[in-house]
Structures are given as structure tokens and as C-alpha cells.
Design an enzyme around this catalytic site. Structure first.
Site, PDB file in Angstrom:
ATOM      1  N   HIS A  58     -10.867  -4.387  11.781  1.00 22.37           N
ATOM      2  CA  HIS A  58      -9.823  -4.838  10.744  1.00 22.37           C
ATOM      3  C   HIS A  58      -9.501  -6.238  11.791  1.00 22.37           C
ATOM      4  O   HIS A  58      -8.873  -6.090  12.120  1.00 22.37           O
ATOM      5  CB  HIS A  58      -8.481  -3.670  10.780  1.00 22.37           C
ATOM      6  N   ARG A  81       0.780  -0.663   0.113  1.00 18.60           N
ATOM      7  CA  ARG A  81       0.329  -0.278   0.020  1.00 18.60           C
ATOM      8  C   ARG A  81       1.156   1.312  -0.242  1.00 18.60           C
ATOM      9  O   ARG A  81       1.927   1.196   0.575  1.00 18.60           O
ATOM     10  CB  ARG A  81      -0.709  -0.017   1.405  1.00 18.60           C
ATOM     11  N   ASP A  83     -10.915 -10.383   6.846  1.00 18.78           N
ATOM     12  CA  ASP A  83      -9.947  -8.713   6.638  1.00 18.78           C
ATOM     13  C   ASP A  83     -10.357  -8.512   7.675  1.00 18.78           C
ATOM     14  O   ASP A  83     -10.457  -6.842   7.821  1.00 18.78           O
ATOM     15  CB  ASP A  83      -9.359  -9.116   5.406  1.00 18.78           C
ATOM     16  N   LYS A 141      -4.341 -12.499  10.505  1.00 17.86           N
ATOM     17  CA  LYS A 141      -5.474 -12.777  10.475  1.00 17.86           C
ATOM     18  C   LYS A 141      -5.763 -14.006   9.597  1.00 17.86           C
ATOM     19  O   LYS A 141      -7.462 -14.079  10.043  1.00 17.86           O
ATOM     20  CB  LYS A 141      -6.124 -10.782  10.729  1.00 17.86           C
ATOM     21  N   THR A 142      -5.263 -13.486   8.288  1.00 18.83           N
ATOM     22  CA  THR A 142      -5.671 -14.233   7.616  1.00 18.83           C
ATOM     23  C   THR A 142      -5.289 -15.985   7.683  1.00 18.83           C
ATOM     24  O   THR A 142      -6.153 -16.952   7.547  1.00 18.83           O
ATOM     25  CB  THR A 142      -5.319 -13.470   6.239  1.00 18.83           C
ATOM     26  N   ARG A 197       1.189 -11.684  -2.443  1.00 23.31           N
ATOM     27  CA  ARG A 197       0.141 -11.913  -2.199  1.00 23.31           C
ATOM     28  C   ARG A 197      -1.402 -12.751  -3.366  1.00 23.31           C
ATOM     29  O   ARG A 197      -0.838 -13.301  -4.060  1.00 23.31           O
ATOM     30  CB  ARG A 197      -0.839 -10.738  -1.680  1.00 23.31           C
ATOM     31  N   SER A 207      -2.156  -4.945   8.216  1.00 23.95           N
ATOM     32  CA  SER A 207      -1.175  -6.060   8.099  1.00 23.95           C
ATOM     33  C   SER A 207      -0.189  -7.648   8.686  1.00 23.95           C
ATOM     34  O   SER A 207       0.616  -6.787   9.171  1.00 23.95           O
ATOM     35  CB  SER A 207      -1.122  -5.169   7.263  1.00 23.95           C
ATOM     36  N   LYS A 254      -8.524  -1.989   0.076  1.00 21.92           N
ATOM     37  CA  LYS A 254      -9.203  -0.847   1.163  1.00 21.92           C
ATOM     38  C   LYS A 254      -9.585   0.589   1.633  1.00 21.92           C
ATOM     39  O   LYS A 254      -9.897   0.723   2.450  1.00 21.92           O
ATOM     40  CB  LYS A 254      -7.683  -0.992   1.702  1.00 21.92           C
TER      41      LYS A 254
HETATM   42  N1  LIG Z   1       2.254 -16.897  15.007  1.00 24.71           N
HETATM   43  C1  LIG Z   1       2.234 -16.644  13.932  1.00 24.71           C
HETATM   44  N2  LIG Z   1       0.392 -17.160  13.726  1.00 24.71           N
HETATM   45  C2  LIG Z   1       0.463 -16.188  12.242  1.00 24.71           C
HETATM   46  N3  LIG Z   1       1.316 -15.603  11.741  1.00 24.71           N
HETATM   47  C3  LIG Z   1       2.483 -15.855  11.421  1.00 24.71           C
HETATM   48  C4  LIG Z   1       3.462 -16.834  12.552  1.00 24.71           C
HETATM   49  N4  LIG Z   1       4.437 -16.700  12.873  1.00 24.71           N
HETATM   50  C5  LIG Z   1       4.275 -16.380  11.117  1.00 24.71           C
HETATM   51  N5  LIG Z   1       3.264 -16.419  10.396  1.00 24.71           N
HETATM   52  C6  LIG Z   1       2.986 -15.768   8.711  1.00 24.71           C
HETATM   53  O1  LIG Z   1       2.824 -14.158   8.985  1.00 24.71           O
HETATM   54  C7  LIG Z   1       1.897 -13.779   8.349  1.00 24.71           C
HETATM   55  C8  LIG Z   1       0.623 -13.540   8.644  1.00 24.71           C
HETATM   56  O2  LIG Z   1      -0.032 -13.032   7.157  1.00 24.71           O
HETATM   57  P1  LIG Z   1      -1.573 -12.973   7.151  1.00 24.71           P
HETATM   58  O3  LIG Z   1      -2.432 -14.032   8.207  1.00 24.71           O
HETATM   59  O4  LIG Z   1      -1.899 -12.867   6.174  1.00 24.71           O
HETATM   60  O5  LIG Z   1      -1.498 -11.093   8.064  1.00 24.71           O
HETATM   61  P2  LIG Z   1      -3.353 -10.639   7.366  1.00 24.71           P
HETATM   62  O6  LIG Z   1      -4.429 -11.184   7.539  1.00 24.71           O
HETATM   63  O7  LIG Z   1      -3.221 -10.009   9.299  1.00 24.71           O
HETATM   64  O8  LIG Z   1      -2.911  -9.740   6.411  1.00 24.71           O
HETATM   65  C9  LIG Z   1       1.957 -15.256   7.382  1.00 24.71           C
HETATM   66  O9  LIG Z   1       2.959 -15.197   6.525  1.00 24.71           O
HETATM   67  C10 LIG Z   1       1.772 -16.116   8.422  1.00 24.71           C
HETATM   68  O10 LIG Z   1       2.403 -17.726   7.956  1.00 24.71           O
HETATM   69  C1  LIG Z   2      -3.916  -5.996   2.432  1.00 22.11           C
HETATM   70  C2  LIG Z   2      -3.497  -5.681   3.084  1.00 22.11           C
HETATM   71  O1  LIG Z   2      -4.303  -6.491   4.615  1.00 22.11           O
HETATM   72  P1  LIG Z   2      -3.739  -7.105   5.139  1.00 22.11           P
HETATM   73  O2  LIG Z   2      -2.478  -7.306   5.129  1.00 22.11           O
HETATM   74  O3  LIG Z   2      -4.565  -6.727   6.443  1.00 22.11           O
HETATM   75  O4  LIG Z   2      -4.739  -8.461   4.687  1.00 22.11           O
HETATM   76  C3  LIG Z   2      -3.058  -4.371   3.341  1.00 22.11           C
HETATM   77  O5  LIG Z   2      -2.673  -4.470   4.502  1.00 22.11           O
HETATM   78  O6  LIG Z   2      -2.157  -4.120   2.598  1.00 22.11           O
HETATM   79 MN   LIG Z   3      -4.634 -10.213   5.294  1.00 26.88          MN
END
Ligand SMILES: Nc1ncnc2c1ncn2[C@@H]1O[C@H](COP(=O)(O)OP(=O)(O)O)[C@@H](O)[C@H]1O
Ligand SMILES: C=C(OP(=O)(O)O)C(=O)O
Ligand SMILES: [Mn+2]
Length: 546
Positions: A234, A74, A271, A256-257, A336, A252, A215
Site C-alpha cells: 500500500h 470506505r 497507491d 502517498k499521493t 476525491r 489512507s 480497493k
Molecule cells: N506534510 C504533509 N505531507 C503530505 N500530505 C500532507 C501534509 N500535510 C498535509 N497533507 C495533506 O494530507 C493529505 C494526504 O492525502 P493523500 O496524499 O491523498 O494521501 P494517501 O494517498 O496516502 O491516501 C492531502 O490532503 C495533503 O494535502
Molecule cells: C482510496 C483510498 O486509498 P488512499 O486513501 O490510500 O488513497 C481509501 O483508503 O479509500
Molecule cells: Mn492515495
């Protein structure tokens, strides 16, 4: 037993077999163009269109693989909200950059001219939000087929009946090839995300990173829903076998995912959600997962989507045989994957669940001080929600190349147009009403700070979360953390007890103490501006400065 809700929001529109004409023409919106319009194409048609136009390549197992050039995250500093009668007194200007109406007018004029020059445009009519009484009709106009596929995957797809008579409330015009002019448009450079909440028009130019579109819709909902008594969040959300739902707040890249995709639980979304009187509902119809170094063992559901048609892989490296390499960050750290919810085996069919029984706040602590899980009182929950302590994870924003400790209020400051106290008070009300239990979960570092220690093992995080969510953690013994005052379990079945006591994971306990005191002071300093907006109970929940 799988939680079943009436199948009222799952739309087959992703699989619409033909293009669906626009009920409201672009001309009716004041957009004059001779471009060929491709209305409401489905994923299959958009992937074909993208491949025909050389926008991307097809991976061996089906996904469309694209590159976004220099913007692989972003452009937080290039996002502006137009300062006008609608927003003067409602937007939190300390946190949102403003654009003058005259600059927006010039930008809009130039965008409309650019639309007029395009030979073709892809237009999708979609919903932001799943609960009918709160969803917003959004039209997205793209010059790239893959961007149109991305946003129809990420937003909620109307049924054919809902497309009949569809009149857009908000319109997004997304032109990556458009270059803004700082002198004429008041921007920092050629990249711009301009949000006009009075004209209900969003202009995105000079970036190919698709996350800006999703977003932007999130920002609209975060502005519109609080006055309706709905808390926008969020967060990701899922439902347990017991029918109880949980939400996972986090900035981010904090998990979460990852953590909401769990075979033993029904996924709602990854998200962005709303918490209404009756439900937690997904704002979106798809997920946008980080793919870098994705471990098929730790994240099987997400990994499977990298072998599916309908997935768009952004900045994932692929060889000439169509084999992708998720370990390779040579194009971006923030690789992504965007995929529809239907690509995940166990999702809530109506994109909703009951109001949450557990509220998890994910913090990626780059200092390695915070425990892997802590139980919070409602006042401590408010304190940590407003603090939003975490790390900006590498790549998620332009210029962030390694984890940076940060305080991102509501765990999503870049997406919150209103003052944090608006969101904090909604959370306080919702927790008081439903009695949700709140937790703080460190998905960041353990055994030392970033660069010394190691990332919290996902397996440990999942085990702790499952114990919290199935209620068994309630039977554990807890200790009171000496620095932050919240309760930390002493032992949890299946989890190495040492990891539950961060100080014992450090080589030098006194170094830990010094770092912990520094972090406490950062919390205290950051909370200053919020103190006047919260009651004494929340102020008392603050950690005591050393
Ligand atoms: N203990 C943990 N819990 C959650 N994610 C973790 C952890 N350790 C490493 N990661 C990594 O952190 C990243 C979290 O990304 P994601 O779940 O997409 O975050 P968000 O959805 O919050 O943007 C992933 O690459 C995941 O593999
Ligand atoms: C895609 C996004 O959301 P998130 O990383 O929380 O999934 C972002 O922050 O650009
Ligand atoms: Mn996410």
C-alpha cells in the site's frame, strides 16, 4: 534525464475510439440478463453516458462531478471475505470479517437477479497490475456509467490486442442501488463488499463510494502475489533523476499521493504497487487523490487534473456555473479526484521502475511526538512496518470524523487478507537483497498534538524527502531519539532546525515527554502479537517502555 522504460504497458485504450466487444459474454459467465450491454466504452463515452443519465454534472473545465450520498468513504465494517476451503487457512481472520458460504450464495443469487432486472449495464475488461507475469484479468460490471469510468481510469487498460480473447479471472459486480438484507445475507446492514476468493467473484452493493472497487482489486492482488514471491504494497512510487526509485508506504490520507507527485521525479503510481525480483510495478493505471483544501502551490500536478476532461471529482462542491470549490467539505471531508496517469506530466511509461533504493514509511502522527523524518535500520523498518502506527485521517472511513491514532499493520491493514508476517518477511527479504535505505516520515502534527499543534508543512516534508532521496541527507549530523532509538537529522539545508526536534516545538517539554512515553507504551502493547513472528533483532528495535 527522464527515466525511460520500454513503452510496453502504457495503453492507448483510454482513448479507444469505439466500444470494444466483450470476448467473453456475460452469458458465458452464467449471467443471464436482457440488459443492453455497453462494452469497454472509453472515458469520453462514459462521461457522456453519465451526463445523459443525470449521474453527474460537468465542471467548467472538463471533469465529471458526482456525489456519492451517505457513503463518502470506505465502509470498512461491511467488507467480508467468504470463509471456505480456499481461505480457511490462508486468510488472517483476526483482521478480516468472514461471511458464510450460504450467505454468499444467497447474495450472489440476489445480485444475479438484480442484474437480470437492469435495463443496461456497463462492462469493462481490465488488468489489475502492470507487470505481465503478475497482472490479473478483472471484469467489472457496473450499473452506473461513472463507476465504469472510475474503474477503467484506476485499473490498467488493456490494448485492443489484449482485449482480443480476454477471459476474466476475477469479476466484480458493483450495484450501488442493491440493498443487502442482514437476515438473508449475514451482513451488518444494506451495504456489502463480499469477496469470494474461491469463486473469484466480488459483490459490492449499497454504496456509491467508488473507492470500494479499486480497493477490492488491491485485496485480490494482496492475496495472490505473496505465493509468487511478489510483495504487494500500500504505497506510492516514483523514480528520481538518478534513475533510482522510492516507495512511500502510508495508510489512507497520510500523503502517498501528495508526496509521490513531484515535478523533479517520474511518477510510477500513487497507491498500490508490487515489488518483484526485477521491478516495482504499479497495480493501477490511474490515481485517486484527496482534493480537500488542495493547495495549487503545494500540489500543482494534482491541482491541474481538476481542470481536465477524464477526471472524475467525487463529492467536490460545484456551483451552478460549473465552478468547483475545493475548500468546501460540506458534502465530504474525503473529497476525491480520479484521473488517468496520463494526466500527470512526468510518469513512467511502462508503469514500472527498478526495485526501490529508498523505502519511506509515512505516519500521520496525531500526537505530534514523532520527528518529521527518521532514518531506520532494517530491523527498525520491520518493526515500524508491522506496527503501522499512524492516524486514520478524517473521512477516509465511515465514522472517522477526526484523526484517530491507530496501528494499521503494513500501513494498510484493511487491505491485507494474509497475516502481516507474510508481508513483513517479504519486505525483510527485499531490503536485505537490495540494501534499500528506510525512513519514517511524520506527515501528521508538529508543535503539539492534533488540535493544539499544526499539520506538518508539506514544503518541509518535501525538502526532507528530497534530501533523503538524493542522498544529501546522508551527510547530515544525526542524533539518537531518546524514546524510539532511531536516528534523526539535526540540521537540513532549507528546513527550520527546530521542526527536527519535536520536543522543542511544544510549549511544555514535560507535556511532550509524558505524551511520548504514552505513545511508546501504545507501540509496546500493540507489538505483542507480532513478537513471536519476528527475530530478536526486530524485537530489540522496539522502543523501551518508560
Ligand atoms: N506534510 C504533509 N505531507 C503530505 N500530505 C500532507 C501534509 N500535510 C498535509 N497533507 C495533506 O494530507 C493529505 C494526504 O492525502 P493523500 O496524499 O491523498 O494521501 P494517501 O494517498 O496516502 O491516501 C492531502 O490532503 C495533503 O494535502
Ligand atoms: C482510496 C483510498 O486509498 P488512499 O486513501 O490510500 O488513497 C481509501 O483508503 O479509500
Ligand atoms: Mn492515495
Amino acid at each position: 534525464m527522464r527515466q525511460r522504460f520500454p513503452n510496453t504497458f502504457r495503453s492507448p485504450a483510454l482513448e479507444i475510439s469505439v466500444t470494444f466487444p466483450l470476448s467473453t459474454s456475460l452469458a458465458a459467465q452464467g449471467i443471464e440478463t436482457t440488459a443492453t450491454i455497453h462494452p469497454n466504452l472509453n472515458s469520453e463515452e462514459l462521461t457522456a453516458a453519465a451526463l445523459e443519465r443525470g449521474e453527474g454534472r460537468r465542471a467548467k473545465h472538463g471533469p465529471l462531478v458526482v456525489e456519492t450520498g451517505k457513503h463518502t468513504g470506505r465502509s470498512a465494517k461491511d467488507k467480508f471475505i467468504v470463509r471456505n476451503a480456499e481461505t480457511e487457512d490462508t486468510v488472517w481472520w483476526d483482521n478480516n470479517a468472514s461471511m458464510k458460504p450460504e450467505h454468499f450464495a444467497a447474495l450472489k443469487k440476489d445480485f444475479l437477479k438484480a442484474l437480470g432486472d437492469r435495463s443496461e449495464l456497463f462492462v469493462a475488461d481490465l488488468f489489475g497490475g502492470s507487470q505481465p507475469e503478475y497482472r490479473v484479468k478483472v471484469r467489472v460490471i457496473n450499473e452506473l456509467a461513472w463507476h465504469n469510468q472510475f474503474i477503467r481510469t484506476l485499473l490498467v487498460r488493456p490494448t485492443e490486442a489484449e482485449l482480443e480473447g480476454f477471459v476474466p479471472e476475477y469479476t466484480i459486480i458493483d450495484l450501488p442501488a442493491f440493498h443487502a438484507d442482514p437476515d438473508r445475507h449475514g451482513t451488518r446492514g444494506e451495504t456489502v463488499i463480499a469477496v469470494n476468493l474461491e469463486e473469484k467473484l466480488i459483490l459490492i452493493g449499497g454504496t456509491k463510494y467508488a473507492g470500494e472497487m479499486k480497493k477490492s482489486v488491491f485485496g485480490i492482488l494482496n492475496y495472490l502475489l505473496p505465493p509468487k514471491g511478489v510483495m504487494p504494497m500500500h504505497c506510492s512510487a516514483n523514480i528520481g533523476p538518478d534513475g533510482k526509485s522510492a516507495v512511500f508506504f502510508g495508510l489512507s490520507g497520510t500523503g502517498k499521493t501528495t508526496l509521490s507527485a513531484d515535478a523533479s521525479r517520474t511518477l510510477i503510481g500513487d497507491d498500490e504497487h508490487g515489488w518483484s525480483d526485477t521491478a516495482v510495478f504499479n497495480f493501477e493505471g490511474g490515481c485517486y487523490a484527496k482534493m480537500i483544501r488542495l493547495d495549487p502551490e503545494a500540489e500543482p500536478e494534482i491541482f491541474a487534473t481538476t481542470r481536465m476532461e477524464g477526471t472524475v471529482l467525487e463529492n467536490v462542491v460545484m456551483d451552478e456555473d460549473g465552478e468547483i470549490d475545493l475548500e468546501d467539505n460540506s458534502l465530504a471531508e474525503n473529497t476525491r479526484g480520479a484521473y488517468p496517469l496520463s494526466s500527470i506530466p512526468n510518469t513512467s511509461e511502462d508503469n514500472m521502475g527498478p526495485p526501490p533504493s529508498n523505502v519511506i514509511m509515512l505516519t500521520a502522527d496525531a500526537f505530534g511526538v514523532l520527528p518529521p523524518i527518521a532514518r531506520l535500520t532494517p530491523d527498525q523498518a520491520m518493526y515500524h512496518f508491522l506496527s503501522g502506527y499512524t492516524a486514520k485521517v478524517a473521512g477516509t472511513e465511515i465514522g472517522v470524523t477526526e484523526p484517530e491514532a491507530t496501528f494499521s499493520t503494513c500501513f494498510g491493514a484493511p487491505f491485507m487478507p494474509r497475516h502481516p508476517s507474510v508481508y513483513g518477511n517479504l519486505l525483510k527479504k527485499r531490503i536485505a537483497e537490495g540494501g534499500a535505505q528506510c525512513w519514517l516520515v511524520n506527515t501528521g502534527w508538529t508543535g503539539g498534538k492534533y488540535g493544539v499543534g499544526r499539520r506538518m508543512p508539506i514544503k518541509a516534508t518535501r525538502a526532507l524527502l528530497n534530501a533523503a532521496l538524493d542522498g544529501s541527507l546522508g551527510d547530515a549530523q544525526f542524533r539518537k531519539d531518546p524514546n524510539f532509538g532511531f536516528e534523526v537529522p539535526i540540521a537540513v539545508p532549507g528546513v527550520d532546525s527546530q521542526i527536527l526536534d519535536p520536543r522543542s516545538t511544544w510549549a511544555d517539554g514535560e507535556e511532550y515527554d509524558r505524551t511520548a512515553h504514552k505513545l511508546v507504551q501504545l507501540f509496546v502493547d500493540n507489538f505483542e502479537p507480532f513478537a513471536a513472528h519476528v527475530d530478536q533483532g526486530v524485537r530489540d528495535a522496539a522502543p523501551a517502555a518508560a
